[in-house]
Enzyme design. Structure first.
Site, mmCIF file in Angstrom:
data_model
loop_
_atom_site.group_PDB
_atom_site.id
_atom_site.type_symbol
_atom_site.label_atom_id
_atom_site.label_comp_id
_atom_site.label_asym_id
_atom_site.label_seq_id
_atom_site.Cartn_x
_atom_site.Cartn_y
_atom_site.Cartn_z
ATOM 1 N N ASN A 126 -90.840 27.940 -20.500
ATOM 2 C CA ASN A 126 -92.157 28.583 -20.514
ATOM 3 C C ASN A 126 -91.960 30.097 -20.678
ATOM 4 O OD1 ASN A 126 -91.018 29.003 -17.962
ATOM 5 N ND2 ASN A 126 -93.014 29.235 -16.999
ATOM 6 N N CYS A 128 -92.369 32.669 -18.790
ATOM 7 C CA CYS A 128 -91.689 33.366 -17.685
ATOM 8 C C CYS A 128 -90.255 32.883 -17.509
ATOM 9 C CB CYS A 128 -92.468 33.166 -16.387
ATOM 10 S SG CYS A 128 -94.041 34.040 -16.353
ATOM 11 N N GLU A 130 -88.842 30.140 -16.141
ATOM 12 C CA GLU A 130 -88.295 29.347 -15.044
ATOM 13 C C GLU A 130 -88.360 27.846 -15.321
ATOM 14 O OE1 GLU A 130 -92.650 29.789 -13.684
ATOM 15 O OE2 GLU A 130 -91.186 30.872 -14.890
#
Length: 450
Positions: A126, A128, A130
């Site tokens: 994704n 971000c 993670e």
């Protein structure tokens, strides 16, 4: 994300850099340069994407050995162009120096830890970074505030933490079948593979509270042990649910060998935690937990294709009254948060007094040190503070009135300490000072791979 051997990789590396320079020209011409709605950035491309280059071990070895690298046509596999691998990495670093993109994704490392390798290669994360799993899948996240498990004597409440992990993980497992998904395919994969993303916030505060520097062997060993314990208890709960409540996830059978290989990798990593730097009961709990995971998992399978991620937790950490987010250290002991509608909120680190007590300062000394921080926005120069304790209070940013901050390799080393105990990945910033060079960024890419 684009492959490092894609024929358009140079254009991809430069695309955001070129648009950034256009924005600078517009700002110089008098256009509004605000990132949020200013005319300069609103009129250039690629501002709503996070770009990364997917590199392999072969590419990184070619960088180290200054060897050639050939791009290939996507449809036929025919060679297109040959350049030095180091040339491409340096282009990436130069672009990142200007505008922060592209990032880098270590493809072979990601897929060595892929528990469902028989089903699909892991291609992407994704934004971000993670959640790292198969295409067309989704994951519900939950993060525990680590400081809630610090007992009155300053030690970590191991059994309370394990209990919280079990409860929250079970709730997340229940959510899988009761959630709605944006596409039919994502819904099918979510129910068939049941990925879960338990994690934590406030690690930086936890370490400071114990009198441990974030950038220290002791800090990294303690963080690794906490993360290993969390992952072990989540994995064990997944195996229990598989045994008692409906069997393994739908895609487990063809992936059993790959899955159990990854479980053994987690257990092996736990055995490398430096026991001399971590309380014995904490290390023992993690090691016993991983032995139980492997033993039960080999018999009962697992209900979930993954267990954990370390999310940025920006908003929820603020709501949980955490001093630090996710796996990050504190940005600064004194922070200012811009408010919608104007003005700022001053946020003062609440962990400093506890850390001072742990380090042996009396109440009056601690009070005077905290007063100094509040007035000067740095702990440097505070009365009573011993020089050897300064690293405990180092933050990601150098304070305006100070000289100290965590070296960027400290951020990399912390990720290396906790990543072996995370199913997915880590949302984490490697903060580099403003005088950093493109060459230093290139070295960070190499160090990150190693």
């Amino acid at each position: 994300i684009l492959n490092s051997d894609h024929p358009d990789v140079e254009e991809f590396i430069d695309c955001k850099l070129n648009e950034e320079r256009k924005a600078w020209a517009l700002i110089d011409a008098g256009y509004d340069g605000n990132f949020n709605g200013g005319e300069a950035y609103a009129s250039v491309f690629f501002q709503n994407s996070n770009n990364s280059v997917r590199v392999t071990d072969a590419f990184m070895r070619a960088v180290e050995e200054d060897k050639d690298w050939t791009t290939h046509a996507v449809t036929t596999g025919e060679p297109v162009e040959t350049v030095k691998a180091r040339y491409l990495l340096n282009k990436m670093a130069e672009a990142a120096w200007v505008c922060g993109d592209p990032g880098i994704q270590y493809h072979d490392t990601v897929n060595r830890w892929n528990p469902v390798a028989a089903t699909h290669t892991i291609n992407a994360s994704n934004p971000c970074s993670e959640y790292m799993h198969i295409d067309d899948s989704a994951c519900n996240l939950a993060s525990l505030n680590l400081m809630k498990f610090v007992k009155d004597d300053g030690e970590f409440a191991i059994e309370d933490f394990k209990h919280a992990v079990r409860i929250v993980f079970t709730a997340q497992e229940i959510i899988v079948d009761n959630a709605s998904y944006p596409t039919e395919r994502i819904g099918e994969n979510s129910r068939d593979f049941r990925p879960i993303g338990i994690g934590y916030a406030n690690l930086g505060a936890l370490l400071m509270n114990r009198g441990l520097a974030y950038d220290s062997d002791g800090g990294r060993a303690y963080a690794g042990a906490i993360t290993a314990l969390m992952q072990a208890e989540a994995a064990l709960q997944s195996a229990r649910i598989s045994r008692d409540q409906g069997g393994a996830f739908g895609g487990y059978a063809p992936n059993a060998d790959a899955y159990l290989k990854v479980m053994h990798m987690h257990r092996d990593a736990a055995q490398h935690i430096d026991e001399s730097l971590v309380p014995e009961d904490l290390v023992d709990a993690a090691l016993v937990g991983w032995d139980e995971v492997v033993a039960l998992g080999e018999k009962a399978g697992f209900r979930n294709s993954q267990f954990s991620v370390l999310a940025p937790t920006g908003t929820i950490a603020f709501l949980m009254d955490c001093d630090t987010t996710g796996v990050e250290p504190d940005i600064a002991l004194i922070k200012y948060k811009r408010l919608v509608g104007g003005g700022y909120l001053k946020i003062v680190n609440q962990t400093v007094p506890h850390a001072l007590k742990r380090l042996g300062y009396d109440a009056k000394q601690a009070e005077e040190i905290v007063a100094w921080v509040d007035e000067h926005e740095t702990i440097e120069g505070a009365p009573h503070l011993r020089e050897e304790h300064l690293p405990v209070f180092d933050c990601a940013f150098k304070p305006a009135n100070g000289t100290r901050s965590i070296h960027y390799n400290g951020h990399l080393k912390m990720m290396a300490a906790v990543q072996p105990f995370i199913s997915g990945a880590i949302s984490k910033t490697v903060n580099m000072p403003e005088h950093s060079t493109a060459d230093e960024i290139a070295q960070v890419y190499i160090d990150g791979w190693k």
